[in-house]
Design a protein around this motif. Structure first.
Motif, PDB file in Angstrom:
ATOM      1  N   GLU A  16     -15.915  -2.021  12.792  1.00  0.00           N
ATOM      2  CA  GLU A  16     -15.704  -1.819  11.136  1.00  0.00           C
ATOM      3  C   GLU A  16     -16.687  -1.189  10.330  1.00  0.00           C
ATOM      4  O   GLU A  16     -17.897  -1.126  10.898  1.00  0.00           O
ATOM      5  CB  GLU A  16     -15.328  -3.191  10.812  1.00  0.00           C
ATOM      6  CG  GLU A  16     -14.125  -3.994  11.346  1.00  0.00           C
ATOM      7  CD  GLU A  16     -12.831  -3.498  10.869  1.00  0.00           C
ATOM      8  OE1 GLU A  16     -12.787  -2.790   9.850  1.00  0.00           O
ATOM      9  OE2 GLU A  16     -11.939  -3.542  11.646  1.00  0.00           O
ATOM     10  N   ASN A  17     -16.755  -0.849   9.183  1.00  0.00           N
ATOM     11  CA  ASN A  17     -17.793  -0.523   8.437  1.00  0.00           C
ATOM     12  C   ASN A  17     -18.687  -1.453   8.162  1.00  0.00           C
ATOM     13  O   ASN A  17     -18.212  -2.665   7.416  1.00  0.00           O
ATOM     14  CB  ASN A  17     -16.933   0.299   6.908  1.00  0.00           C
ATOM     15  CG  ASN A  17     -18.178   0.826   6.148  1.00  0.00           C
ATOM     16  OD1 ASN A  17     -19.153   0.498   6.205  1.00  0.00           O
ATOM     17  ND2 ASN A  17     -17.869   1.764   5.158  1.00  0.00           N
ATOM     18  N   THR A  61     -17.862  -4.200   2.810  1.00  0.00           N
ATOM     19  CA  THR A  61     -16.923  -3.047   2.534  1.00  0.00           C
ATOM     20  C   THR A  61     -15.646  -3.581   3.560  1.00  0.00           C
ATOM     21  O   THR A  61     -14.542  -3.190   3.049  1.00  0.00           O
ATOM     22  CB  THR A  61     -17.389  -1.846   3.186  1.00  0.00           C
ATOM     23  OG1 THR A  61     -18.572  -1.601   2.232  1.00  0.00           O
ATOM     24  CG2 THR A  61     -16.470  -0.727   2.962  1.00  0.00           C
ATOM     25  N   ALA A  62     -15.878  -4.159   4.779  1.00  0.00           N
ATOM     26  CA  ALA A  62     -14.644  -4.295   5.963  1.00  0.00           C
ATOM     27  C   ALA A  62     -13.829  -5.168   5.292  1.00  0.00           C
ATOM     28  O   ALA A  62     -12.553  -5.205   5.523  1.00  0.00           O
ATOM     29  CB  ALA A  62     -15.397  -4.713   7.141  1.00  0.00           C
ATOM     30  N   GLN A 117     -11.667  -3.745   2.637  1.00  0.00           N
ATOM     31  CA  GLN A 117     -10.724  -2.712   3.447  1.00  0.00           C
ATOM     32  C   GLN A 117      -9.669  -3.594   3.934  1.00  0.00           C
ATOM     33  O   GLN A 117      -8.303  -3.121   3.700  1.00  0.00           O
ATOM     34  CB  GLN A 117     -11.472  -1.832   4.386  1.00  0.00           C
ATOM     35  CG  GLN A 117     -12.242  -0.779   3.785  1.00  0.00           C
ATOM     36  CD  GLN A 117     -13.114   0.028   4.679  1.00  0.00           C
ATOM     37  OE1 GLN A 117     -13.493  -0.489   5.812  1.00  0.00           O
ATOM     38  NE2 GLN A 117     -13.595   1.219   4.199  1.00  0.00           N
ATOM     39  N   ARG A 118     -10.132  -4.769   4.621  1.00  0.00           N
ATOM     40  CA  ARG A 118      -8.831  -5.499   5.219  1.00  0.00           C
ATOM     41  C   ARG A 118      -7.822  -6.073   4.054  1.00  0.00           C
ATOM     42  O   ARG A 118      -6.702  -6.163   4.584  1.00  0.00           O
ATOM     43  CB  ARG A 118      -9.684  -6.539   6.106  1.00  0.00           C
ATOM     44  CG  ARG A 118     -10.116  -6.033   7.436  1.00  0.00           C
ATOM     45  CD  ARG A 118     -10.806  -7.114   8.148  1.00  0.00           C
ATOM     46  NE  ARG A 118     -11.915  -6.818   9.173  1.00  0.00           N
ATOM     47  CZ  ARG A 118     -12.823  -7.071   9.319  1.00  0.00           C
ATOM     48  NH1 ARG A 118     -13.438  -8.142   8.500  1.00  0.00           N
ATOM     49  NH2 ARG A 118     -13.593  -6.598  10.349  1.00  0.00           N
ATOM     50  N   GLY A 153      -6.909  -4.452   1.709  1.00  0.00           N
ATOM     51  CA  GLY A 153      -6.193  -3.597   0.924  1.00  0.00           C
ATOM     52  C   GLY A 153      -6.883  -3.237  -0.284  1.00  0.00           C
ATOM     53  O   GLY A 153      -6.145  -2.379  -1.192  1.00  0.00           O
ATOM     54  N   TRP A 154      -8.001  -3.320  -0.502  1.00  0.00           N
ATOM     55  CA  TRP A 154      -8.531  -3.314  -1.944  1.00  0.00           C
ATOM     56  C   TRP A 154      -9.734  -2.015  -1.845  1.00  0.00           C
ATOM     57  O   TRP A 154     -10.579  -2.151  -2.301  1.00  0.00           O
ATOM     58  CB  TRP A 154      -9.292  -4.592  -2.500  1.00  0.00           C
ATOM     59  CG  TRP A 154      -8.211  -5.784  -2.519  1.00  0.00           C
ATOM     60  CD1 TRP A 154      -7.026  -5.358  -3.040  1.00  0.00           C
ATOM     61  CD2 TRP A 154      -8.759  -7.005  -2.452  1.00  0.00           C
ATOM     62  NE1 TRP A 154      -6.313  -6.551  -2.984  1.00  0.00           N
ATOM     63  CE2 TRP A 154      -7.294  -7.620  -2.916  1.00  0.00           C
ATOM     64  CE3 TRP A 154      -9.767  -7.762  -2.513  1.00  0.00           C
ATOM     65  CZ2 TRP A 154      -7.430  -9.019  -3.020  1.00  0.00           C
ATOM     66  CZ3 TRP A 154      -9.790  -9.073  -2.548  1.00  0.00           C
ATOM     67  CH2 TRP A 154      -8.225  -9.779  -2.618  1.00  0.00           C
ATOM     68  N   HIS A 155      -9.232  -0.894  -1.239  1.00  0.00           N
ATOM     69  CA  HIS A 155     -10.247   0.263  -1.177  1.00  0.00           C
ATOM     70  C   HIS A 155     -10.508   0.778  -2.620  1.00  0.00           C
ATOM     71  O   HIS A 155     -11.717   1.189  -2.731  1.00  0.00           O
ATOM     72  CB  HIS A 155      -9.555   1.431  -0.320  1.00  0.00           C
ATOM     73  CG  HIS A 155      -9.179   0.872   1.017  1.00  0.00           C
ATOM     74  ND1 HIS A 155      -7.910   0.321   0.895  1.00  0.00           N
ATOM     75  CD2 HIS A 155      -9.467   1.101   2.153  1.00  0.00           C
ATOM     76  CE1 HIS A 155      -7.735   0.093   2.343  1.00  0.00           C
ATOM     77  NE2 HIS A 155      -8.649   0.447   3.039  1.00  0.00           N
ATOM     78  N   VAL A 205     -13.842  -0.538  -4.135  1.00  0.00           N
ATOM     79  CA  VAL A 205     -15.152   0.017  -3.943  1.00  0.00           C
ATOM     80  C   VAL A 205     -15.770   1.003  -4.942  1.00  0.00           C
ATOM     81  O   VAL A 205     -15.111   2.169  -5.084  1.00  0.00           O
ATOM     82  CB  VAL A 205     -15.086   0.584  -2.517  1.00  0.00           C
ATOM     83  CG1 VAL A 205     -16.604   0.965  -2.217  1.00  0.00           C
ATOM     84  CG2 VAL A 205     -14.656  -0.711  -1.622  1.00  0.00           C
TER      85      VAL A 205
END
Length: 191
Positions: free
Chosen positions: A91-92, A164-165, A168-169, A171-173, A176
């Motif tokens: 993951e990031n 960040t991961a 992303q998991r 769903g809140w890209h 960022v």
């Protein structure tokens, strides 16, 4: 009993009992999303196994009014979980900055003098204070939903730092605002 009843009982007795794997996780929404993802991967790889997810509260979940660094105990969110699942994909690992709506489009460097940035990590605060001495860093606690709500609804924080991961998991890209690279803030060991 009728013949059909006996046949069903015999078939059930002769079939192998499905092995149940119990998977421990925190009760937070992010922890459940991550656990559900891992369990789905395991089910696909091991269709003969049954998985039971056991959600629990950890020490870190229960003590919400104290900065993590002041609690003085390691493994606040993991000691209650007996084993960590390892994943093959990476993951990031970087941290991300999420800005208060009035500061969207800014960076930590361009935030006004004495802006307050929230983080639950002493590691992040120490590194970022050196790189951005014009900012103030304060503890912010709670799960991701709680921290984002504090950021958006209160005027205390100009930005918060999160993994960040995790964003992303969830769903809140789109939340960022800035990714912190190692020269700004080294990510946690093993992240």
């Amino acid at each position: 009993m009728s013949g059909n009843g006996n046949a069903a009982a015999t078939a059930e007795e002769n079939s192998p009992k499905m092995r149940v794997i119990r998977v421990g996780t925190r009760k937070s929404q992010l922890a459940r999303i991550q656990t559900d993802s891992v369990v789905a991967t395991l089910k696909a790889s091991y269709p003969g196994l049954q998985f039971e997810i056991i959600a629990m509260s950890t020490t870190g979940d229960k003590i919400l009014d104290t900065a993590l660094s002041k609690i003085g105990e390691k493994s606040l969110f993991t000691k209650e979980l007996e084993h960590a699942l390892e994943k093959n994909e990476r993951e990031n690992p970087h941290d991300a900055v999420v800005f208060h709506p009035k500061f969207v489009g800014k960076t930590l460097e361009t935030l006004p003098e004495k802006s307050v940035v929230g983080t639950s990590s002493l590691r992040r605060a120490a590194q970022l204070q050196r790189k951005f001495p014009h900012l103030e860093f304060r503890s912010i606690r709670g799960n991701l939903n709680t921290r984002l709500r504090k950021l958006d609804e209160q005027q205390e924080f100009s930005a918060i730092i999160l993994a960040t991961a995790g964003l992303q998991r969830m769903g809140w890209h789109n939340r960022v605002g800035q990714i912190l690279h190692p020269e700004e803030c080294m990510y946690a060991v093993g992240q």
